[in-house]
Design an enzyme around this catalytic site. Structure first.
Site, short mmCIF file in Angstrom:
data_model
loop_
_atom_site.label_atom_id
_atom_site.label_comp_id
_atom_site.label_asym_id
_atom_site.label_seq_id
_atom_site.Cartn_x
_atom_site.Cartn_y
_atom_site.Cartn_z
N GLY A 71 44.61 41.30 41.63
CA GLY A 71 43.86 42.19 42.53
C GLY A 71 44.57 42.43 43.84
N ASP A 72 45.27 41.41 44.33
CA ASP A 72 46.03 41.57 45.57
C ASP A 72 47.17 42.56 45.39
OD1 ASP A 72 44.39 39.46 46.41
OD2 ASP A 72 45.88 37.98 45.80
#
Length: 289
Positions: free
Chosen positions: A252-253
């Site tokens: 997600g980062d």
């Protein structure tokens, strides 16, 4: 164009890979592999942005016991180090992975810390225009230490915006909900984290449309990740490719970093940038750590 990432809870991310799935209680594995990487959500974002060629710095709190490890990692990628050092180690997070599955153990950050300092103190002091006169993007990402007030991200977001920065926020729970009230430019929850923000976990396309509309009442852009399925960008779904998942840490980062780079660094349309973002997040899943 410059980016500044704030990480209040860096971590040493460890991935332990088992040869097969656990079968019962008390099972002992001897044939395991382990990799460790300096991490933390905003550290992951900064590293990816640096790989893209962005001018990027990273700040927040960093345990003195792990100073050399993180300082070397930031220097390796050319990320300017603006961390404030505090006593003790950073937290250690562990992913236990096996073919077809995994579990993750996330520990709290700095449980003995009494005070984190004012949110405004983590805004870089320079008031000069961004490099080349482009945008200045602050990424406020990750969980908060117990000593941080719940409105820490809200105050940080407000301070950055007062100084003309574009703000992306990626956290969870009450800290994320209060941060949303500060009007960040980009908000990136996952589906489960939406419950604290809009009152429900989206499951269907109609749910994601409702969640997006509610989030965009406070933020210009809403990115909702939906695990292995893909992600929703301002209401548009982009499916993820089918990849062999080694470890979902930082997926997600990486997705958020790539989207911000494509939009603010390269000037792509937000929806075109979304396809790059999902591709990047999926690629991150194929590597440990």
């Amino acid at each position: 164009m410059e980016f500044h990432c704030i990480c209040m809870a860096p971590a040493v991310d460890a991935t332990v890979t088992l040869p097969r799935a656990p079968e019962g209680r008390g099972e002992v594995f001897k044939d395991v592999a382990e990799e460790t990487h300096p991490g933390g959500k905003a550290v992951n974002v900064a590293r990816w942005l640096a790989l893209r060629g962005a001018a990027v710095s990273c700040g927040g709190l960093l345990g003195e016991d792990d100073d050399r490890l993180f300082a070397a990692e930031l220097a390796r990628y050319g990320v300017a180090d603006r961390f404030v050092r505090v006593a003790g180690p950073v937290r250690r997070n562990e992913t236990i992975a096996w073919p077809g599955g995994s579990v993750k153990l996330n520990r709290p950050a700095y449980p003995a810390l009494a005070d984190v300092g004012a949110a405004e103190s983590f805004v870089p002091p320079s008031t000069a225009p961004a490099c080349g006169g482009g945008a200045r993007v602050a990424v406020l990402s990750g969980s908060l230490p117990a000593a941080a007030p719940p409105d820490f991200w809200a105050k940080a977001a407000a301070a950055f915006k007062e100084r003309g920065w574009t703000v992306a926020l990626d956290s969870s729970g009450n800290a994320m909900a209060l941060g949303l009230e500060a009007g960040p430019d980009v908000v990136k929850p996952n589906a489960e984290e939406c419950e604290a923000l809009v009152g429900f976990v989206p499951r269907s396309p109609e749910d994601f449309a409702r969640a997006t509309a509610a989030l965009r009442e406070k933020a210009a852009h809403a990115v909702i990740s939906d695990g292995a399925a893909g992600a929703w960008f301002d209401g548009e779904f982009v499916p993820a490719p089918d990849v062999a998942v080694a470890d979902a840490t930082a997926a997600g980062d990486t997705l958020l970093a790539e989207w911000c780079w494509r939009v603010y660094g390269e000037g792509l349309d937000a929806h075109e940038a979304a396809r790059w973002a999902v591709a990047a997040g999926s690629a991150a899943c194929t590597m440990p750590g």
